[in-house]
Design a protein around this motif. Structure first.
Motif, PDB file in Angstrom:
ATOM      1  N   ILE A  52       0.824  -1.216   0.000  1.00 45.20           N
ATOM      2  CA  ILE A  52       0.000   0.000   0.000  1.00 45.20           C
ATOM      3  C   ILE A  52       0.856   1.262   0.000  1.00 45.20           C
ATOM      4  N   TYR A  53       1.906   1.257   0.818  1.00 45.96           N
ATOM      5  CA  TYR A  53       2.727   2.453   0.986  1.00 45.96           C
ATOM      6  C   TYR A  53       4.168   2.184   0.571  1.00 45.96           C
ATOM      7  N   LYS A  54       4.779   3.163  -0.038  1.00 47.07           N
ATOM      8  CA  LYS A  54       6.179   3.087  -0.427  1.00 47.07           C
ATOM      9  C   LYS A  54       6.940   4.171   0.330  1.00 47.07           C
ATOM     10  N   SER A  55       7.451   3.819   1.493  1.00 44.09           N
ATOM     11  CA  SER A  55       8.172   4.796   2.302  1.00 44.09           C
ATOM     12  C   SER A  55       9.044   4.069   3.309  1.00 44.09           C
ATOM     13  N   ASP A  56       9.936   4.810   3.943  1.00 43.03           N
ATOM     14  CA  ASP A  56      10.752   4.242   5.013  1.00 43.03           C
ATOM     15  C   ASP A  56       9.841   3.852   6.180  1.00 43.03           C
ATOM     16  N   THR A  57      10.221   2.818   6.907  1.00 43.96           N
ATOM     17  CA  THR A  57       9.399   2.335   8.013  1.00 43.96           C
ATOM     18  C   THR A  57      10.244   2.188   9.276  1.00 43.96           C
ATOM     19  N   TYR A  58       9.571   2.255  10.431  1.00 44.18           N
ATOM     20  CA  TYR A  58      10.271   2.330  11.712  1.00 44.18           C
ATOM     21  C   TYR A  58       9.564   1.483  12.772  1.00 44.18           C
ATOM     22  N   THR A  59      10.269   1.309  13.894  1.00 43.33           N
ATOM     23  CA  THR A  59       9.692   0.605  15.026  1.00 43.33           C
ATOM     24  C   THR A  59      10.099   1.312  16.313  1.00 43.33           C
ATOM     25  N   TRP A  60       9.298   1.131  17.367  1.00 38.99           N
ATOM     26  CA  TRP A  60       9.583   1.793  18.642  1.00 38.99           C
ATOM     27  C   TRP A  60      10.599   1.021  19.467  1.00 38.99           C
ATOM     28  N   TRP A  61      10.736  -0.276  19.200  1.00 36.26           N
ATOM     29  CA  TRP A  61      11.791  -1.060  19.847  1.00 36.26           C
ATOM     30  C   TRP A  61      12.109  -2.267  18.963  1.00 36.26           C
ATOM     31  N   PRO A  62      13.397  -2.629  18.856  1.00 30.80           N
ATOM     32  CA  PRO A  62      13.777  -3.772  18.022  1.00 30.80           C
ATOM     33  C   PRO A  62      13.282  -5.098  18.593  1.00 30.80           C
ATOM     34  N   GLN A  63      13.317  -5.232  19.941  1.00 27.03           N
ATOM     35  CA  GLN A  63      12.852  -6.432  20.614  1.00 27.03           C
ATOM     36  C   GLN A  63      11.946  -6.016  21.771  1.00 27.03           C
ATOM     37  N   PRO A  64      10.842  -6.761  22.022  1.00 28.79           N
ATOM     38  CA  PRO A  64       9.884  -6.350  23.053  1.00 28.79           C
ATOM     39  C   PRO A  64      10.305  -6.719  24.470  1.00 28.79           C
ATOM     40  N   THR A  65      11.518  -6.310  24.866  1.00 26.81           N
ATOM     41  CA  THR A  65      11.958  -6.530  26.237  1.00 26.81           C
ATOM     42  C   THR A  65      11.524  -5.353  27.105  1.00 26.81           C
ATOM     43  N   SER A  66      11.417  -5.579  28.403  1.00 31.73           N
ATOM     44  CA  SER A  66      11.010  -4.487  29.289  1.00 31.73           C
ATOM     45  C   SER A  66      12.018  -3.347  29.250  1.00 31.73           C
ATOM     46  N   GLN A  67      13.319  -3.666  29.105  1.00 27.28           N
ATOM     47  CA  GLN A  67      14.344  -2.622  29.039  1.00 27.28           C
ATOM     48  C   GLN A  67      14.178  -1.766  27.786  1.00 27.28           C
ATOM     49  N   ALA A  68      13.949  -2.417  26.648  1.00 33.53           N
ATOM     50  CA  ALA A  68      13.786  -1.673  25.396  1.00 33.53           C
ATOM     51  C   ALA A  68      12.511  -0.838  25.417  1.00 33.53           C
ATOM     52  N   ILE A  69      11.460  -1.382  26.000  1.00 30.52           N
ATOM     53  CA  ILE A  69      10.193  -0.653  26.053  1.00 30.52           C
ATOM     54  C   ILE A  69      10.304   0.558  26.966  1.00 30.52           C
ATOM     55  N   ARG A  70      10.985   0.401  28.090  1.00 29.30           N
ATOM     56  CA  ARG A  70      11.163   1.545  28.991  1.00 29.30           C
ATOM     57  C   ARG A  70      12.059   2.616  28.355  1.00 29.30           C
ATOM     58  N   ALA A  71      12.991   2.191  27.522  1.00 26.57           N
ATOM     59  CA  ALA A  71      13.809   3.173  26.805  1.00 26.57           C
ATOM     60  C   ALA A  71      12.946   3.983  25.841  1.00 26.57           C
ATOM     61  N   SER A  72      11.964   3.323  25.225  1.00 24.69           N
ATOM     62  CA  SER A  72      11.054   4.049  24.322  1.00 24.69           C
ATOM     63  C   SER A  72      10.217   5.059  25.098  1.00 24.69           C
ATOM     64  N   HIS A  73       9.886   4.742  26.356  1.00 29.78           N
ATOM     65  CA  HIS A  73       9.149   5.696  27.185  1.00 29.78           C
ATOM     66  C   HIS A  73       9.965   6.969  27.391  1.00 29.78           C
ATOM     67  N   SER A  74      11.248   6.785  27.673  1.00 25.68           N
ATOM     68  CA  SER A  74      12.129   7.949  27.873  1.00 25.68           C
ATOM     69  C   SER A  74      12.237   8.771  26.599  1.00 25.68           C
ATOM     70  N   TRP A  75      12.308   8.090  25.459  1.00 30.04           N
ATOM     71  CA  TRP A  75      12.408   8.800  24.182  1.00 30.04           C
ATOM     72  C   TRP A  75      11.168   9.669  23.960  1.00 30.04           C
ATOM     73  N   VAL A  76       9.997   9.082  24.187  1.00 32.13           N
ATOM     74  CA  VAL A  76       8.748   9.834  23.984  1.00 32.13           C
ATOM     75  C   VAL A  76       8.627  10.957  25.004  1.00 32.13           C
ATOM     76  N   ALA A  77       8.990  10.692  26.257  1.00 34.50           N
ATOM     77  CA  ALA A  77       8.906  11.738  27.280  1.00 34.50           C
ATOM     78  C   ALA A  77       9.817  12.908  26.942  1.00 34.50           C
ATOM     79  N   ASP A  78      11.028  12.611  26.478  1.00 33.91           N
ATOM     80  CA  ASP A  78      11.957  13.683  26.101  1.00 33.91           C
ATOM     81  C   ASP A  78      11.425  14.473  24.914  1.00 33.91           C
ATOM     82  N   TYR A  79      10.880  13.762  23.927  1.00 34.47           N
ATOM     83  CA  TYR A  79      10.325  14.448  22.758  1.00 34.47           C
ATOM     84  C   TYR A  79       9.156  15.346  23.171  1.00 34.47           C
ATOM     85  N   ALA A  80       8.278  14.822  24.018  1.00 35.65           N
ATOM     86  CA  ALA A  80       7.121  15.605  24.452  1.00 35.65           C
ATOM     87  C   ALA A  80       7.548  16.831  25.254  1.00 35.65           C
ATOM     88  N   ARG A  81       8.571  16.673  26.062  1.00 36.98           N
ATOM     89  CA  ARG A  81       9.075  17.804  26.847  1.00 36.98           C
ATOM     90  C   ARG A  81       9.588  18.901  25.922  1.00 36.98           C
TER      91      ARG A  81
END
Length: 298
Positions: A52-81
């Motif tokens: 359907i779409y022809k564009s670059d694609t991304y993910t919020w974490w490479p593996q669904p570990t609690s450490q990687a997921i919590r790192a994504s929280h920090s990324w979003v919090a910093d961006y929102a700030r």
């Protein structure tokens, strides 16, 4: 002016999520501001997305570990700030997993380790959430100390396989249009394999393997939430699990699959629910004053 942060699903992008939400956003007036952001990690496209779409694609974490997921929280919090905070978050699939787990961690951390003085005690960078085809990562629940039986893991694995298999058929259809049958949609093809009956809401003691009667009272999402899911979505069970974590929620089953139908009926309903949940939270003007006074989002 309601300001809404938009978090896309795994293997897609801000541009794709902007396209996916265009129909219901068109039903909202220009006072609604939607900020679409790309996840930090490049990834392969989600199954079927390249048809359907022809564009670059991304993910919020490479593996669904609690450490990687919590790192994504920090990324979003910093961006929102950096952006001054948001009135709400609108998210799809993996984006829902990010926002929901972020809210749950903040609630559990606040109850178990008060006044730590670090970022885990900052307020959420949004006051409401719109979850579309969402769920909560099971590793997050286990990391919080919640019981996640083997059956819940088995259902999660199986529904993920069904989703990837059904969505992946889009690539086959793009290569061979003869596979497209009149009156038969993509999500109709796998209805017989679904692990749920959308007409039968499970008891709290067994929500697809999770026993909510045994969870601590702190493990709750208290902000107003909207839950949008489709009865033909293999991941419908995950959407119901997420809903059961939320105290102040609105729910809507659009009848489709792991997507956002663009019909007028569905678009009107989603827009109305967004307006309703936004009316529940503090006015944007007052919220901006509080942010400026607290210095959190400075």
């Amino acid at each position: 002016m309601p300001k809404i942060l938009c978090l896309h699903g795994h293997g897609t992008s801000a541009a794709i999520f902007k396209s996916q939400t265009a129909a219901f956003r068109a039903k909202l007036d220009s006072s609604f501001v939607f900020d679409f952001v790309d996840a930090p990690f490049p990834s392969r496209g989600a199954p079927g997305i390249n048809a359907i779409y022809k564009s670059d694609t991304y993910t919020w974490w490479p593996q669904p570990t609690s450490q990687a997921i919590r790192a994504s929280h920090s990324w979003v919090a910093d961006y929102a700030r950096e952006q001054g905070g948001y009135d709400a978050v609108c998210c799809f699939s993996q984006g829902c997993s990010l926002a929901a787990s972020m809210a749950l961690y903040r609630a559990v951390d606040a109850a178990t380790v008060p006044a730590k003085g670090d970022k885990s005690n900052e307020p959420l960078p949004f006051r409401a959430a719109i979850f579309i085809c969402g769920g909560v990562p099971l590793p997050v629940l286990e990391h919080m100390g919640l019981e996640v039986p083997l059956r819940a893991h088995e259902i999660n694995q199986r529904t993920g396989q069904l989703l990837n298999g059904t969505a992946g058929r889009l690539n086959d259809m793009a290569k061979n249009v003869k596979l497209i049958k009149r009156g038969v949609g993509l999500w109709d093809s796998g209805k017989g394999d679904l692990m749920h009956d959308p007409k039968a809401r499970p008891e709290l003691s067994d929500v697809f393997g999770l026993d909510f009667t045994r969870f601590p009272t702190a493990a709750r999402i208290s902000i107003p939430t909207v839950h949008i899911y489709g009865s033909k979505d293999p991941r419908w069970p995950a959407g119901i699990q997420l809903a059961e974590f939320c105290d102040d929620r609105l729910e809507y089953d659009h009848g489709g699959g792991h997507d956002i139908p663009r019909t007028t009926e569905v678009s009107d309903k989603i827009a109305d629910m967004i307006k309703q949940v936004m009316s529940q939270i503090q006015s944007p003007t007052e919220e901006r004053k509080e942010r400026k006074g607290s210095g959190i989002w400075a």
